[in-house]
Design a protein around this motif. Structure first.
Motif, short mmCIF file in Angstrom:
data_model
loop_
_atom_site.label_atom_id
_atom_site.label_comp_id
_atom_site.label_asym_id
_atom_site.label_seq_id
_atom_site.Cartn_x
_atom_site.Cartn_y
_atom_site.Cartn_z
N GLN A 5 -37.12 -43.95 29.84
CA GLN A 5 -38.01 -42.85 29.48
C GLN A 5 -38.07 -42.75 27.96
N ALA A 6 -39.19 -43.21 27.40
CA ALA A 6 -39.33 -43.18 25.94
C ALA A 6 -40.01 -41.87 25.54
N GLU A 7 -39.46 -41.24 24.54
CA GLU A 7 -39.96 -39.93 24.12
C GLU A 7 -40.43 -39.97 22.68
N ARG B 100 -45.54 -31.29 16.29
CA ARG B 100 -46.18 -30.06 15.84
C ARG B 100 -47.67 -30.04 16.14
N GLY B 101 -48.02 -29.67 17.38
CA GLY B 101 -49.43 -29.50 17.72
C GLY B 101 -50.20 -30.80 17.79
N GLY B 102 -49.51 -31.90 17.62
CA GLY B 102 -50.20 -33.19 17.67
C GLY B 102 -50.11 -33.80 19.06
N ASP C 187 -38.41 -50.28 26.98
CA ASP C 187 -38.54 -48.83 27.09
C ASP C 187 -40.00 -48.42 27.13
N ARG D 108 -56.86 -40.66 25.81
CA ARG D 108 -56.31 -41.34 24.64
C ARG D 108 -55.57 -42.63 25.06
N ILE E 281 -58.52 -29.29 17.16
CA ILE E 281 -59.02 -30.30 16.23
C ILE E 281 -60.51 -30.07 16.02
N THR F 115 -35.08 -37.65 11.43
CA THR F 115 -35.60 -38.39 12.57
C THR F 115 -35.53 -39.89 12.28
N HIS G 226 -42.84 -43.60 12.31
CA HIS G 226 -43.24 -42.46 13.12
C HIS G 226 -43.02 -41.15 12.36
N SER G 227 -41.92 -41.08 11.64
CA SER G 227 -41.59 -39.83 10.92
C SER G 227 -40.92 -40.15 9.59
N ARG H 287 -37.39 -46.22 18.72
CA ARG H 287 -37.70 -46.38 20.12
C ARG H 287 -36.47 -46.27 21.00
N LEU H 288 -35.39 -46.83 20.55
CA LEU H 288 -34.16 -46.78 21.33
C LEU H 288 -33.48 -45.41 21.18
N HIS I 273 -34.79 -42.64 20.81
CA HIS I 273 -35.52 -41.58 21.51
C HIS I 273 -35.98 -42.01 22.89
N SER I 274 -35.26 -42.92 23.47
CA SER I 274 -35.59 -43.31 24.83
C SER I 274 -34.34 -43.10 25.68
N ARG J 81 -55.72 -36.46 17.02
CA ARG J 81 -55.10 -35.13 17.03
C ARG J 81 -53.83 -35.22 16.19
N PRO J 82 -53.97 -35.08 14.90
CA PRO J 82 -52.80 -35.20 14.03
C PRO J 82 -51.90 -33.97 14.17
N PRO J 83 -50.64 -34.11 13.77
CA PRO J 83 -49.76 -32.93 13.79
C PRO J 83 -50.30 -31.85 12.86
N GLN J 84 -50.01 -30.63 13.15
CA GLN J 84 -50.47 -29.54 12.30
C GLN J 84 -49.46 -28.40 12.34
N CYS K 76 -41.75 -29.94 6.74
CA CYS K 76 -43.01 -29.56 7.40
C CYS K 76 -44.10 -29.25 6.38
N LEU L 236 -47.07 -31.29 5.48
CA LEU L 236 -48.33 -31.29 6.23
C LEU L 236 -49.45 -30.68 5.40
N MET M 271 -38.42 -29.43 10.28
CA MET M 271 -39.09 -30.65 10.69
C MET M 271 -38.32 -31.42 11.75
N THR M 272 -37.00 -31.38 11.65
CA THR M 272 -36.18 -32.17 12.56
C THR M 272 -35.73 -31.34 13.76
#
Lengths: 980, 532
Positions: A35-37, A44-46, A62, A82, A103, B30, B110-111, B163-164, B166-167, B345-348, B380, B383, B455-456
Motif C-alpha cells: 500500500q503506497a501512500e 494540503r488540498g491537493g 509498491d 486523473r 481549483i 518528508t 515529491h516534497s 516510495r518505500l 511511505h508504503s 490540482r496543486p496543493p494549497q 507551508c 506555498l 508541513m510535515t
C-alpha cells in the motif's frame, strides 16, 4: 487472486483509511498487501492517491504498473479521471459524484461524470449523501469502500470485521456509522449497477439512487420494482449542486460576499450552461507567464480588473484591450493594478480571450438571477450591455426585459415570456437589418441553468451553505449562434427565511366569529375601544356573544366582563386588542396561555412603523411566535397597526370611524368583493368614495406581524360569497409575495379575480452599487410582472383600482374570449377615443355588416351612420336603436365584449332620474342585456350629476358604468391583455 | 502469521526499538518524519524528542553512542547536508553504542528541493550502507545495521526512498533480547579516538581506510547482495529498483541478476556479472551511483553498460514500474488514454490557514513598491510562491531566507523582506538573524509563528509563542512587533508591515496564530505499545 486498486481523492478525504480497511481484511485472509501512500506537501488540498495491491502471491512493486490497475476508487470524480491511464482495458471506476471545486478550471461536472459513465464497468454515486444518511459525512470514504466491495472478492462480513477493528478505538457510535456507510455504499452501488443493466441512463440512475431512503439502503435486497426514474430537468443534478456549493463555500470562507467574474464563469460552466472564453486570473502580486499568454487564440487579449469595489468595469476604466505581446500585457496588468489599488481592494486582473463579436443594440444579452426578499428567486433576461438599465426604464414593462419568479416558471415558459421582448425580436432576426444570432435551444439551455441555480441557491439554505443574492452575466455576446459571456458578477447574502405557518383556520374564524372578546375598552367616551365596541354592536353582532376583559367589573354598559382571558367562559374566535402597544405582548402571551383565543386583531399602533417603536414591534412578533411552538399553534393575529375589519357576514365592524363620517351599510346584499389593504385609510376612502362597491369584507392588515396579506386574501378569496378580491399593498413580508402568487393562481383557477395595486415604486434597494438584475428586476418590477403572470389584474392608479373591481364583479362568470370588442356610441369624439385606446375593434364581417346595416335602416339611421366598429350612432339614435344594435353585437360570434357608450344629453333619451322607470330607459335595457348574454358589457355615460341616478340604476342592474369612453376602453383593453 | 502492516519508516523505527536503542534523534522532514514519530507513539519510554535541527540530532546521537548506548538518527536527504559536518567526522570517531543513520531520499522531489542521493554522501564518508527493497528489509536491515555498527565501530546508513518510506506491507517483527541493550551501557572509548585534533584525526582516518577491505568483504557475502547468473543480459539493481525489475520480468527471468542491498559495492559480484554478460542494465532509484562506478569515465570495453547515464532510463525522477519495464524492453500497454478534461490540482493552503492571511497582508503592504524582494524559506508558507499569491520569490534551504535577505539588501535592493516559520527559525534562522542584528541590516523579517512544524504534519516547534519573542529580543532585535494573521486584522497587519518596511534598519514582525491542523498524531495508534 489479485486486486490492484488506485484509491484517489483530495487531501483530507480519508483515502488512506480505505486502504487500511482493505489491508486489514486482506491480512485476515492471509493475503499479501502493499500500500503506497502520499504524505507531506501534497496533502494540503491537493490531489492525493494510494496504490493498494492485494494478492495471494508475493507482490514486488509498491506501485501498480501503469495500464494494469483493476480499479480506480475515487472519493472525487475529477480525481477518478486523473488516473485512468493507470487502468487496464476492462478496469472498473468507482467514484463519488461530489466535486471538490478548489481549483480555477474545474470542468462542467456533468461532463466529468459522463466521462466516468463511459467506462463499461463503473459506479458513480453521491457518497457524501449516503454517508450523511449513514450518520456522518466523514464516512464517505467507507461508502466508497462499500461500493467498491462489489468487485473485490471480500464478503461484507469480512470488510465489516476490518471496519470494526480499525474504528474500535473511536467508540461504538463511530463503528456503527461506518458499518452503515459500508452497507449503504454497497447497496447503492448494486442498485446503480442494476439500474444501468436495465438500460437506465447513468444520470437518471444517480437521480434514482438519491431518492433511496436509509431504510432502502439498509435492506439486504432492494425492490427494483420501484425503479421508475423520473428526472426533474429543471433541477440541478445532485452532482452539480454539490460542485456549485463547493465553489460558493470557497468564496464564503474567504469572508468575501462578492463573487469575482471568473468565479461566475466557473459557476455557470460547472452546470454546463455555457463555455466561457479562455481566461486566467492573475493575482496582483504576480504576472502572466509566456506559456499561459501564448495559449490564447488571436492577436489580442482583454485585461479586466478583479475587484469587489468596481461594479461597472468599462465605466471605471477597468477593461483594456491589449495586443498579445508579453511585455505589453504585463505592463498593462501592472498599470491597471497600480491605478486601482489605491482606490479600493484589488485582487488582481483577469486576462480574457478577445472575443470577436457584433456591437450595438441587440447584439448582446443579459441574464441574471437574484434572491428577492418578497418573492424568493427571480430570473430576468433582456437586451444586454451597458444600455440594459436605460432600456428597461424607458421601455414598457416586459418589452426590454423578461422577468419572472423562478419558482413559478420553467425554462420553456420563460423562453415564451422572453419571446415577447424586443430583445428576442432583434436576437431572432425579426427586426429589419438583424440576422438571427442565437438559437432558441441555446437560450433554453441557458435559462434552464439559471432557473435551476436560482431555485436551489437564491433561497434560504440554512446550515447547508451560503445563499446567492445575485448572479448575472451581462453581456452574453453571440458567436456562431452560441452564447459567450463577456462579463459576470455575483454576490452572496443570506436569503429571506420563511416564517412558521399560521394556524390554518385562524383567519376564517376572524372573518366570521361566533364570539368576540375585547380588551382595552375604557369608559372614556371616544376612546378606540369604546368606539369599536359600539360599532360591533351596531353592526348587528349579538351583545350576548361579546365579552369584555376588564378587571373589577362584571358588566360594562350591559356587556359581560371577565377579569382575564383565562376567565372567559367559552373560547372566543376573535379578540380585539386596543390596549396601548407596549401592553400588547403581554395580552398575546395571556391569550396563548389561556388557549381560549383563536384569532386577534391588534388595533394598537406605535409598534414598529415609526422610528423608535421597533422594539415593541419585535416583542409583539416574538410573543406571537411563542404561540407557534404550542400544540395548537397558538392564536393568529392581524396587525398591529390594523385599522380594522369590516365583515358583513360576520356582522361586525372595528373601523373606528364615526357613523356620520362613514355611514355603515347594513341593509341590502353587499357586493361579492373583499378589500384587503395594508393602508386603513385606503379602505375607508374607498368605502366612502365608491359606496356602490359595498364590499362584503374590508380588511386592514396593518404591519403583517403575523397574518399576512396572502393569508387574508386566501381566507376571503376562497369563500363562496366572494368572487373579487382587491388588494392594496406597500410591501410583502419575507417570501409572502411568493405565497401571494400561489393564492392568486388558485383563485384565478376558480374563476375569481384579484385586482392588485402595489405602492412604492421607488426602492431604497436600488443603489448605484446594485447589479443589473436588481436594477431591471427590482422588487417593484418583479411584483408587477409576477402578479400579472399569476393572473392578477395590476391596477396603475387608485381610480383604475376601483373601476377594475367593478369590472371584475361584472365579469365574474363571463368571458372576454379573444378580446374582440364591439363599441357603440352616439358621439364621434368617443368613437375616436375608443379606437385610440388600443382595444381590439375588428371591422364587422360582411354578415354582421349587413345585419347592422339592416338595423340602421330600420331605425332611420342609414345614410347618417355607416356600419363600422366603433359604431358612431350620432345623437339621432334613440334607445331602441341602441337596444337592437347591442343585441345584434352580443349575438354575433365575432364579438366577445361590447362597450355601450352614450352621451346622455340627447333630448330623446330617458336618462334623467325621473325617466328611469320608462321601459326603454338604459336602466331597463341594461338588465335585459345582462340577462341576454354572458359576454362582457361595459357602459359609459359621460355626463354630470344629473345622470348619477342613471349610472346608479345601471349598476344595480348589474353592468359596470364608466364616466368616460376612453377610460372604459383603456381598462377593458388592459384587462383583456392581462387576464385573457 | 504474526505480521504488522507497516510503512517503511515504521519498520525502521521498530527495527531500532527491537535493537534496544537508548534514544532516537531527528528533525522532521518528508519522507523520514514517521520514523521518529513511530517511536514517540509506540515506545514513549525511549528518548525521542525532536531536535532543533539535523546537525544537533546527529550530534546528540553521537553523544549517546559515545556514552555506550545505541542511537538512531533519522532525517531527510537534505537534512544530511545540515548534519554533514558531524556526519563526516563520525566516520573517524566511530561508534561505541551502535549508531544508525536512517535517511529518506526523495527521488522525484515529491516534497523536496532536490533529489540528491545519500549513497554518494555515505561513500564520501566511507561508511557502510544498507538499502532495503521492502518493509521487511527495513526492519531486518536496521537490526543488522546496529550490530554491524558496533562490530566495526562505525556509523551505518539505512537509505530509504520516499516510495518505500511511505508504503506499507506486512512485516514480521522479532523482538528478542536485543531490546534489553537499552538497559546497559557499553564501556567508554579512549578519548583520543574521539578528539579529532590533527594527530588523532590522521590516525582515525587511516583506520577508516583500513576497514574498507573488510567492509567490501562483508558486502560480497551479504544476503542482501544476491547474484544469479543466467542469460547474457545482466541487470544490476539497487534497493527498491529490485521490485520493479522483478515485477517486469515475471517469475522466470532469463536475465542474470545482481541485486545490491549493502554497500560498499561488492566488487567481486559485480565483476562476475559483467564478465558473464555482454549487456548490463543498471537500475537504481536516485543518482546513477553504481552505473557511474561501472562505466567510470571511459566505460567497459566490449560491454554495453546502460542505465540513467545513457538514457535507457530517465536521467532524473523517480523510477516507476512501467519505466523500468520499458527500459528492460518489455511492452507497456496503456489501453486507456489520459483524460484531457482533467485539470491540475496543486496543493494549497488549508481553509482558514494563518499563512494565507499573512501572505495577503504581505502582498498589500508591498504592492506600492516597484520591486519588493521577498525571500522565503522551507515550510507551508512556501506555498505563497504558487497562485493565487505568488508573493514570495525564493525557497532554497532551511533558514536561507534571512541570510539571503541580508545579502540582497547589501546589494542595494529595497524593500527586502523575508518569511520564515517558527520551527525553521529555530532550526537555522537564529544565527543569520544575529548577523542581521549586529550589522543592522535594512530588512524586514516576518516570523510566521504557527507554533508547530506544520508541513510535515504538526511536530512540536522549538521556538514559538512568548519563548520565540524572548529569543528574538535576546538576539538583540529592537524593532519587534506581534500581529495576529486574521482576515479581520488585515488592515492593521498591512499597516504594521508597512511601518516595519519604513523603519530604517532591521525590523522583525512575528505573525502568531496556531496552525489549524494541530492535533494529536494517531499514525500508529493501532500498533502494539512497547513496554518499558
Amino acid at each position: 487472486m489479485r486486486h490492484d486498486i488506485i484509491i484517489a481523492g483530495v487531501g483530507g478525504q480519508g483515502i488512506l483509511t480505505i486502504a487500511r480497511v482493505l489491508s486489514l481484511a486482506a491480512m485476515a485472509k492471509g493475503l499479501h498487501v502493499k500500500q503506497a501512500e502520499v504524505h507531506g506537501m501534497s496533502q494540503r488540498g491537493g490531489a492525493v492517491y494510494s496504490h493498494l495491491r492485494i494478492s495471494d502471491r508475493e507482490i514486488f512493486s509498491d506501485l501498480i504498473p501503469a495500464g494494469q490497475a483493476d480499479m480506480i476508487l475515487a472519493i472525487e470524480p475529477l480525481e477518478a479521471l486523473r488516473y485512468v491511464s493507470m487502468l487496464r482495458e476492462d478496469g472498473t471506476v468507482v467514484a463519488s459524484t461530489n466535486a471538490e471545486v478548489n481549483i480555477p478550471d474545474y470542468p462542467a461536472i456533468e461532463r466529468v461524470l459522463a466521462h466516468i459513465a463511459d467506462f463499461g464497468s463503473h459506479i458513480a454515486i453521491d457518497m457524501e449523501k449516503l454517508a450523511r444518511a449513514a450518520g456522518g459525512v466523514l464516512s464517505a470514504n467507507i461508502v466508497a469502500l462499500g461500493a467498491a466491495s462489489l468487485y473485490l472478492g471480500f464478503t461484507i462480513h469480512e470488510l465489516q470485521a476490518a471496519v470494526e477493528q480499525l474504528f474500535e478505538a473511536k467508540g461504538e457510535k463511530i463503528v456503527q456509522t461506518n458499518i452503515r456507510a459500508l452497507r449503504f455504499g454497497r447497496t447503492a452501488a448494486s442498485a446503480y449497477r442494476e439500474a444501468l443493466e436495465r438500460g437506465v441512463h447513468a444520470q437518471h440512475a444517480r437521480g434514482w439512487i438519491a431518492t433511496l431512503s436509509p431504510e432502502h439502503l439498509a435492506a439486504e435486497d432492494l425492490d427494483f420494482a420501484e425503479l421508475d426514474v423520473a428526472v426533474d430537468e429543471s433541477r440541478l443534478t445532485g452532482a452539480e449542486a454539490h460542485a456549485f456549493e463547493s465553489l460558493l463555500r470557497t468564496a464564503y470562507d474567504e469572508d468575501r460576499r462578492q463573487l469575482y467574474e471568473h468565479e461566475v464563469y466557473r459557476l455557470i460552466e460547472l452546470v454546463g450552461a455555457i463555455t466561457p472564453p479562455r481566461h486566467a486570473f492573475i493575482a496582483k502580486s504576480s504576472t502572466i507567464s509566456e506559456e499561459v499568454l501564448n495559449a490564447y487564440p488571436g492577436d489580442k487579449v482583454v485585461i479586466k480588473l478583479v475587484s469587489t469595489a468596481v461594479v461597472h468595469k468599462s465605466e471605471a476604466g477597468a477593461v483594456q484591450i491589449v495586443p498579445k505581446d508579453l511585455d505589453r500585457v504585463r505592463a498593462e496588468i501592472e498599470r491597471m493594478i497600480g491605478r486601482h489599488a489605491p482606490k479600493g481592494p484589488v485582487a488582481g486582473v483577469l486576462v480574457v480571450e478577445f472575443v470577436e463579436h457584433a456591437h450595438g443594440l441587440g447584439s448582446e444579452l443579459f441574464v441574471g438571477i437574484r434572491a428577492t426578499r418578497e418573492f424568493g428567486p427571480v430570473i430576468a433576461a433582456g437586451l444586454g450591455g451597458v444600455q440594459t438599465e436605460y432600456l428597461a426604464s424607458k421601455m414598457r414593462p416586459g418589452v426590454a426585459v423578461a422577468k419572472a419568479v423562478a419558482w413559478d416558471i420553467d425554462a420553456e415558459g420563460f423562453l415564451e415570456l422572453f419571446k415577447s421582448t424586443a430583445a428576442y425580436d432583434i436576437l431572432s432576426g425579426r427586426v429589419r437589418g438583424h440576422d438571427r444570432v442565437v438559437s432558441d435551444g441555446e437560450l433554453l439551455r441557458c435559462f434552464r441553468a439559471f432557473i435551476s441555480i436560482a431555485r436551489q441557491f437564491c433561497v434560504d439554505r440554512g446550515e447547508e451553505g451560503p445563499d446567492i443574492n445575485e448572479l448575472e452575466v451581462n453581456p452574453f455576446a453571440f458567436v456562431n449562434q452560441h452564447l459567450v459571456p463577456l462579463d459576470g458578477r455575483g454576490s452572496l447574502r443570506p436569503a429571506a427565511k420563511p416564517r412558521p405557518a399560521r394556524p390554518e383556520d385562524a383567519a376564517k374564524h376572524l372573518l366570521e366569529p361566533e364570539r368576540i372578546a375585547l380588551v382595552g375598552v375604557s369608559a372614556k367616551p371616544g376612546s378606540f375601544g369604546r368606539v369599536i365596541l359600539g360599532d360591533i354592536i351596531e353592526s348587528g353582532f349579538a351583545a350576548n356573544r361579546i365579552t369584555i376583559i376588564k378587571p373589577d367589573e362584571a358588566d360594562f354598559e350591559g356587556i359581560r366582563c371577565v377579569p382575564t382571558l383565562g376567565d372567559l367562559p367559552d373560547p372566543v374566535d376573535l379578540l380585539v386588542i386596543t390596549v396601548p402597544a407596549k401592553a400588547t405582548p403581554e395580552i398575546i402571551r395571556e391569550a396563548n396561555a389561556s388557549g381560549k383565543v383563536r384569532s386577534g386583531i391588534i388595533i394598537s399602533g406605535g409598534a414598529g412603523e415609526a422610528e423608535g417603536s421597533e422594539a415593541i414591534g419585535e416583542e409583539i412578533a416574538a410573543a406571537i411566535l411563542e404561540g407557534r411552538t404550542m400544540a395548537n399553534g397558538g392564536a393568529a393575529f392581524l396587525g398591529p397597526n390594523c385599522m380594522g375589519v369590516r365583515s358583513r357576514p360576520g356582522r361586525y365592524d372595528t373601523f373606528f370611524v364615526p357613523e356620520d363620517k362613514l355611514p355603515m351599510r347594513r341593509g341590502g346584499e353587499p357586493q361579492p368583493i373583499a378589500l384587503v389593504s395594508q393602508s386603513g385609510a385606503f379602505i375607508v376612502s374607498r368605502l366612502s368614495s365608491r359606496t356602490d362597491l359595498d364590499p362584503r369584507f374590508a380588511i386592514s392588515i396593518g404591519n403583517q406581524c403575523d397574518l399576512t396579506v396572502s393569508d387574508m386574501v386566501r381566507a376571503v378569496g376562497l369563500r363562496d360569497d366572494i368572487s373579487v378580491v382587491g388588494v392594496y399593498l406597500e410591501g410583502f413580508i419575507d417570501l409572502d409575495g411568493a405565497d401571494m402568487l400561489n393564492v392568486v393562481a388558485e383563485l384565478r383557477g376558480q374563476g375569481k379575480s384579484v385586482v392588485f395595486y402595489k405602492a412604492g415604486r421607488t426602492e431604497s434597494g436600488r443603489s448605484a452599487a446594485a447589479g443589473h438584475t436588481a436594477a431591471v428586476a427590482g422588487d417593484y418590477d418583479i411584483c408587477q410582472t409576477a402578479m400579472s403572470l399569476a393572473g392578477a389584474f395590476v391596477a396603475q392608479d387608485f381610480r383604475e383600482f376601483g373601476e377594475a373591481l367593478e369590472l371584475a364583479v361584472h365579469l365574474t362568470g363571463r368571458t372576454v374570449g379573444e378580446g374582440r370588442v364591439f363599441a357603440l356610441t352616439n358621439a364621434g369624439m368617443e368613437a375616436v377615443a375608443m379606437a385610440d385606446s388600443g382595444v381590439r375593434l375588428d371591422a364587422p364581417s360582411q354578415a354582421l355588416h349587413c345585419e347592422l346595416d339592416t338595423l340602421l335602416t330600420t331605425h332611420g339611421l342609414r345614410g347618417l351612420v355607416s356600419a363600422r366598429n366603433p359604431l358612431d350612432l350620432t345623437p339621432a339614435a334613440g334607445e331602441a336603436a341602441y337596444d337592437e344594435l347591442v343585441r345584434a353585437a352580443l349575438d354575433s360570434d365575432e364579438v366577445d365584449a361590447v362597450i355601450v357608450s352614450c352621451v346622455p344629453l340627447a333630448p330623446s333619451l330617458h336618462s334623467l332620474a325621473a325617466d328611469l322607470d320608462h321601459s326603454s330607459s338604459f336602466v331597463q335595457l341594461a338588465a335585459k342585456w345582462r340577462a341576454h348574454s354572458d359576454k362582457a358589457i361595459v357602459t359609459v355615460f359621460d355626463g354630470g350629476p344629473e345622470y348619477d341616478a342613471l349610472r346608479a340604476g345601471i349598476r344595480v342592474a348589474g353592468l359596470p358604468v364608466f364616466r368616460s369612453a376612453d377610460d372604459a376602453a383603456r381598462l377593458l383593453h388592459r384587462w383583456i391583455e392581462q387576464m385573457a | 502469521m504474526n505480521a504488522e502492516l507497516l510503512l517503511g519508516d515504521e519498520a525502521v523505527a521498530w527495527g531500532a526499538i527491537d535493537s534496544g536503542i537508548g534514544g532516537a534523534f531527528s528533525y522532521a522532514g518528508t519522507p523520514a518524519t514517521e520514523i521518529l514519530e513511530t517511536i514517540q507513539i509506540v515506545a514513549p519510554h525511549i528518548w525521542s524528542k525532536w531536535s532543533a535541527n539535523e546537525k544537533v540530532a546527529y550530534e546528540e546521537a553521537l553523544g549517546m553512542s559515545y556514552a555506550g548506548k545505541r542511537a538512531l538518527v533519522s532525517m531527510k536527504h537534505v537534512g544530511l547536508n545540515v548534519a554533514a559536518d558531524p556526519f563526516m567526522s563520525s566516520a573517524l570517531t566511530g561508534a561505541v553504542g551502535g549508531i544508525v543513520l536512517a535517511v529518506g531520499d526523495d527521488p522525484g522531489m515529491h516534497s523536496s528541493q532536490n533529489e540528491q542521493d545519500s549513497r554518494v554522501l555515505a561513500e564520501f564518508a566511507k561508511i557502510p550502507v544498507f538499502e532495503p527493497c521492502n518493509q521487511q528489509e527495513c526492519y531486518d536491515m536496521t537490526r543488522t545495521a546496529f550490530a554491524f555498527s558496533e562490530q566495526y565501530g562505525l556509523p551505518v546508513m539505512i537509505r530509504l526512498v520516499t516510495r518505500l518510506a511511505h508504503s506499507r506491507s506486512q512485516v514480521h517483527l522479532r523482538p528478542d533480547e536485543d531490546r534489553n541493550r537499552s538497559r546497559t551501557r557499553l564501556p567508554l572509548p579512549d578519548p583520543n579516538d574521539w578528539a579529532l585534533v590533527p594527530v588523532n584525526a590522521r590516525r582515525r582516518y587511516r583506520r577508516l581506510l583500513g576497514l574498507q577491505g573488510d567492509l567490501i568483504a562483508e558486502s560480497e557475502r551479504s544476503p542482501y547482495n544476491q547474484l544469479t547468473i543466467r542469460g547474457r543480459r545482466g541487470i544490476i539493481c539497487a534497493g527498491i529498483a529490485w521490485n520493479y525489475v522483478r515485477e517486469a520480468l515475471g517469475p522466470d527471468p532469463e536475465d542474470s541478476l545482481l541485486r545490491i542491498g549493502q554497500y560498499p559495492l561488492p566488487v567481486g559480484l559485480i565483476r562476475q556479472i559483467v564478465d558473464h554478460c555482454d549487456e548490463i542494465i543498471v537500475v537504481e532509484d536516485g543518482y546513477p551511483v553504481i552505473e557511474q562506478h561501472l562505466t567510470g569515465m571511459l566505460g567497459v570495453p566490449g560491454k554495453s553498460i546502460r542505465g540513467r547515464l545513457d538514457g535507457t532510463l530517465p536521467a532524473d525522477g523517480e523510477l516507476l514500474p512501467e519505466i523500468v519495464a520499458r527500459a528492460l524492453g518489455m511492452a507497456v500497454d496503456l489501453p486507456i488514454h489520459a483524460d484531457a478534461i482533467v485539470a491540475g490540482r496543486p496543493p494549497q493552503y488549508c481553509k482558514g490557514c494563518p499563512h494565507a492571511n499573512s501572505m495577503n497582508a504581505l502582498i498589500d503592504a508591498t504592492s506600492g513598491y516597484e520591486q519588493p524582494l521577498l525571500f522565503s524559506d522551507i515550510g507551508c508558507y512556501a506555498l505563497g510562491i504558487m497562485p493565487p499569491y505568488r508573493s514570495v520569490h525564493s525557497a532554497v534551504d532551511m533558514g536561507a531566507s534571512i541570510g539571503m535577505a541580508h545579502g540582497a539588501s547589501r546589494a542595494g535592493a529595497f524593500p527586502v523582506l523575508c518569511t520564515i516559520g517558527d520551527s525553521t527559525f529555530a532550526h537555522s534562522g537564529m544565527t543569520p538573524l544575529l548577523g542581521a542584528v549586529l550589522n543592522d541590516a535594512n530588512i524586514t523579517v516576518l516570523i510566521l509563528d504557527n507554533s508547530t512544524t506544520a508541513m510535515t504534519g504538526a511536530q512540536d516547534s522549538m521556538a514559538s509563542g512568548e519563548q520565540l519573542m524572548e529569543l528574538v529580543r535576546g538576539l538583540g532585535v529592537k524593532h519587534l512587533q506581534l500581529i495576529e494573521p486574521l482576515p479581520k486584522n488585515h488592515e492593521a497587519n498591512v499597516a504594521a508591515i508597512k511601518e516595519a518596511i519604513a523603519h530604517e534598519g532591521l525590523s522583525v514582525i512575528v505573525a502568531r496564530r496556531p496552525c489549524i491542523q494541530i492535533k494529536p498524531r494517531k499514525l500508529a495508534a493501532k500498533l502494539p505499545q512497547v513496554e518499558a
